[in-house]
Scaffold this motif. Structure first.
Motif, PDB file in Angstrom:
ATOM      1  N   LEU A 119       9.829  -6.676 -20.279  1.00 22.21           N
ATOM      2  CA  LEU A 119      10.805  -6.918 -21.339  1.00 22.21           C
ATOM      3  C   LEU A 119      11.311  -8.354 -21.320  1.00 22.21           C
ATOM      4  O   LEU A 119      11.489  -8.980 -22.374  1.00 22.21           O
ATOM      5  CB  LEU A 119      11.985  -5.952 -21.189  1.00 22.21           C
ATOM      6  N   THR A 120      11.544  -8.900 -20.138  1.00 19.95           N
ATOM      7  CA  THR A 120      12.061 -10.266 -20.038  1.00 19.95           C
ATOM      8  C   THR A 120      11.090 -11.265 -20.640  1.00 19.95           C
ATOM      9  O   THR A 120      11.461 -12.102 -21.468  1.00 19.95           O
ATOM     10  CB  THR A 120      12.330 -10.621 -18.565  1.00 19.95           C
ATOM     11  N   VAL A 121       9.831 -11.178 -20.241  1.00 16.72           N
ATOM     12  CA  VAL A 121       8.825 -12.115 -20.748  1.00 16.72           C
ATOM     13  C   VAL A 121       8.648 -11.950 -22.252  1.00 16.72           C
ATOM     14  O   VAL A 121       8.578 -12.929 -23.002  1.00 16.72           O
ATOM     15  CB  VAL A 121       7.491 -11.902 -20.006  1.00 16.72           C
ATOM     16  N   ASP A 122       8.605 -10.707 -22.715  1.00 18.72           N
ATOM     17  CA  ASP A 122       8.393 -10.454 -24.135  1.00 18.72           C
ATOM     18  C   ASP A 122       9.564 -10.941 -24.983  1.00 18.72           C
ATOM     19  O   ASP A 122       9.368 -11.590 -26.018  1.00 18.72           O
ATOM     20  CB  ASP A 122       8.168  -8.961 -24.358  1.00 18.72           C
ATOM     21  N   GLN A 123      10.790 -10.657 -24.556  1.00 12.43           N
ATOM     22  CA  GLN A 123      11.963 -11.037 -25.338  1.00 12.43           C
ATOM     23  C   GLN A 123      12.120 -12.547 -25.441  1.00 12.43           C
ATOM     24  O   GLN A 123      12.425 -13.077 -26.509  1.00 12.43           O
ATOM     25  CB  GLN A 123      13.218 -10.419 -24.709  1.00 12.43           C
ATOM     26  N   ILE A 124      11.891 -13.252 -24.360  1.00 15.60           N
ATOM     27  CA  ILE A 124      12.059 -14.703 -24.385  1.00 15.60           C
ATOM     28  C   ILE A 124      10.946 -15.365 -25.182  1.00 15.60           C
ATOM     29  O   ILE A 124      11.191 -16.286 -25.965  1.00 15.60           O
ATOM     30  CB  ILE A 124      12.122 -15.249 -22.947  1.00 15.60           C
ATOM     31  N   ALA A 125       9.722 -14.889 -25.023  1.00 18.02           N
ATOM     32  CA  ALA A 125       8.620 -15.454 -25.803  1.00 18.02           C
ATOM     33  C   ALA A 125       8.840 -15.231 -27.296  1.00 18.02           C
ATOM     34  O   ALA A 125       8.568 -16.103 -28.124  1.00 18.02           O
ATOM     35  CB  ALA A 125       7.296 -14.835 -25.360  1.00 18.02           C
ATOM     36  N   HIS A 127      11.862 -14.452 -29.021  1.00 13.53           N
ATOM     37  CA  HIS A 127      13.081 -14.960 -29.651  1.00 13.53           C
ATOM     38  C   HIS A 127      13.347 -16.437 -29.373  1.00 13.53           C
ATOM     39  O   HIS A 127      14.011 -17.099 -30.169  1.00 13.53           O
ATOM     40  CB  HIS A 127      14.274 -14.125 -29.210  1.00 13.53           C
ATOM     41  N   ALA A 128      12.868 -16.957 -28.258  1.00 16.44           N
ATOM     42  CA  ALA A 128      13.032 -18.384 -27.987  1.00 16.44           C
ATOM     43  C   ALA A 128      11.861 -19.197 -28.525  1.00 16.44           C
ATOM     44  O   ALA A 128      11.918 -20.427 -28.531  1.00 16.44           O
ATOM     45  CB  ALA A 128      13.192 -18.625 -26.480  1.00 16.44           C
ATOM     46  N   GLY A 129      10.795 -18.517 -28.948  1.00 14.04           N
ATOM     47  CA  GLY A 129       9.629 -19.229 -29.460  1.00 14.04           C
ATOM     48  C   GLY A 129       8.888 -20.006 -28.403  1.00 14.04           C
ATOM     49  O   GLY A 129       8.209 -20.987 -28.698  1.00 14.04           O
ATOM     50  N   ALA A 130       9.014 -19.580 -27.131  1.00 14.54           N
ATOM     51  CA  ALA A 130       8.377 -20.299 -26.031  1.00 14.54           C
ATOM     52  C   ALA A 130       6.883 -19.993 -25.998  1.00 14.54           C
ATOM     53  O   ALA A 130       6.488 -18.828 -26.022  1.00 14.54           O
ATOM     54  CB  ALA A 130       9.011 -19.902 -24.707  1.00 14.54           C
ATOM     55  N   PRO A 131       6.037 -21.018 -25.942  1.00 15.15           N
ATOM     56  CA  PRO A 131       4.589 -20.775 -25.903  1.00 15.15           C
ATOM     57  C   PRO A 131       4.120 -20.224 -24.568  1.00 15.15           C
ATOM     58  O   PRO A 131       3.014 -19.693 -24.469  1.00 15.15           O
ATOM     59  CB  PRO A 131       3.998 -22.159 -26.160  1.00 15.15           C
ATOM     60  N   ARG A 132       4.954 -20.365 -23.525  1.00 12.39           N
ATOM     61  CA  ARG A 132       4.590 -19.858 -22.204  1.00 12.39           C
ATOM     62  C   ARG A 132       5.846 -19.426 -21.474  1.00 12.39           C
ATOM     63  O   ARG A 132       6.845 -20.146 -21.433  1.00 12.39           O
ATOM     64  CB  ARG A 132       3.872 -20.938 -21.393  1.00 12.39           C
ATOM     65  N   VAL A 133       5.812 -18.216 -20.921  1.00 12.39           N
ATOM     66  CA  VAL A 133       6.935 -17.678 -20.157  1.00 12.39           C
ATOM     67  C   VAL A 133       6.371 -17.057 -18.888  1.00 12.39           C
ATOM     68  O   VAL A 133       5.359 -16.347 -18.940  1.00 12.39           O
ATOM     69  CB  VAL A 133       7.719 -16.613 -20.954  1.00 12.39           C
ATOM     70  N   ALA A 134       6.995 -17.324 -17.761  1.00  9.36           N
ATOM     71  CA  ALA A 134       6.560 -16.757 -16.488  1.00  9.36           C
ATOM     72  C   ALA A 134       7.769 -16.373 -15.653  1.00  9.36           C
ATOM     73  O   ALA A 134       8.820 -17.006 -15.728  1.00  9.36           O
ATOM     74  CB  ALA A 134       5.684 -17.751 -15.721  1.00  9.36           C
TER      75      ALA A 134
END
Length: 271
Positions: A119-125, A127-134
């Motif tokens: 959920l954390t990776v999905d939500q930030i990618a 709603h924040a529009g981040a091309p990469r989340v880890a």
């Protein structure tokens, strides 16, 4: 020097896309219009009050009190107008912020660590529009990447004394990866999953193409990372308590107990 400084600033903004120019222009135009509206309303009301109530014989104190009272009243109106502007003219940014704040409040009620990571990776990618989340979590020997989304891929494992994690432990603040030599690369930001002075892991967010994260966005991501860290701490503590309870009750076989103890040791270090 002033024209040279302004020219250098303009070059940096346009050439290196320090900010999203279209976004800034849109905000400037909208907020200029709302400010003009409030100032025009202030001037109109002041003129009407002077003509109908004050007259020519009003005292100086009364003439000063009227504009001050109008200014105090219209400042509230101005804030309400800005809130409406945020909600309707910048709907995407407003909804993204609300969604991330809601997730920060609700992540403490996730019951499984694996679901929390997803959920954390999905939500930030999203709603924040981040091309990469880890997401990285601390183990006995290193920080291990437990979830990541987007390209390019980050290392599966980073040493405990990597400069990025040293900086996060030292300051408990966002870290611009461009300012440090780290295995995480130099693109984006790292946010600490810190609780009770212990760095449980890190949230790594890649930079959006041609656009930097604003200060309020980084503050929001820091808040989300802190809440995720608190939720992770609670979930790992619950796992440890369940293991100790089962061990005390004799439910676990010795070989199963040893295997589960090794798993707990390698997935979470209680500092």
């Amino acid at each position: 020097m002033l024209p040279i400084a302004m020219a250098g600033f303009l070059y940096a903004v346009l050439r290196h896309r320090v900010v999203d120019v279209s976004f800034v222009l849109n905000r400037a135009l909208v907020y200029a219009a709302t400010t003009s509206l409030v100032l025009g309303l202030f001037a109109l009301l002041e003129s009407l009050i002077e003509r109908t109530t004050l007259g020519h014989d009003a005292s100086l104190l009364l003439e000063l009190a009227v504009p001050l009272g109008l200014g105090a009243a219209l400042s509230t109106v101005h804030r309400r107008i800005e809130a409406v502007v945020e909600r309707f003219f910048f709907r995407h940014q407003y909804r993204a912020e609300i969604a991330l704040r809601r997730f920060a409040q609700e992540c403490a009620f996730v019951t499984q660590p694996e679901n929390l990571f997803d959920l954390t990776v999905d939500q930030i990618a999203r709603h924040a529009g981040a091309p990469r989340v880890a997401l990285y979590e601390r183990t006995a020997e290193a920080y291990v990447c437990i979830r990541q989304q987007g390209e390019p891929a980050l290392p599966e494992q980073v040493t405990t004394d990597d400069l990025a994690f040293v900086g996060l432990r030292a300051r408990n603040a966002e870290l611009d990866l461009d300012d440090t030599q780290s295995q995480l690369g130099r693109d984006g930001y790292a946010f600490p999953l810190m609780l009770r002075g212990t760095l449980l892991g890190a949230l790594v967010v890649g930079q959006r193409p041609g656009e930097h994260y604003a200060a309020d966005e980084r503050e929001l991501l820091f808040h989300v990372a802190h809440e995720v860290g608190a939720a992770l701490f609670a979930l790992r503590a619950r796992e440890s308590q369940a293991f100790v309870r089962a061990l005390a009750q004799g439910i676990l076989k010795p070989e199963d107990a040893r295997e589960q103890a090794i798993k707990l040791e390698t997935t979470w270090v209680m500092a």
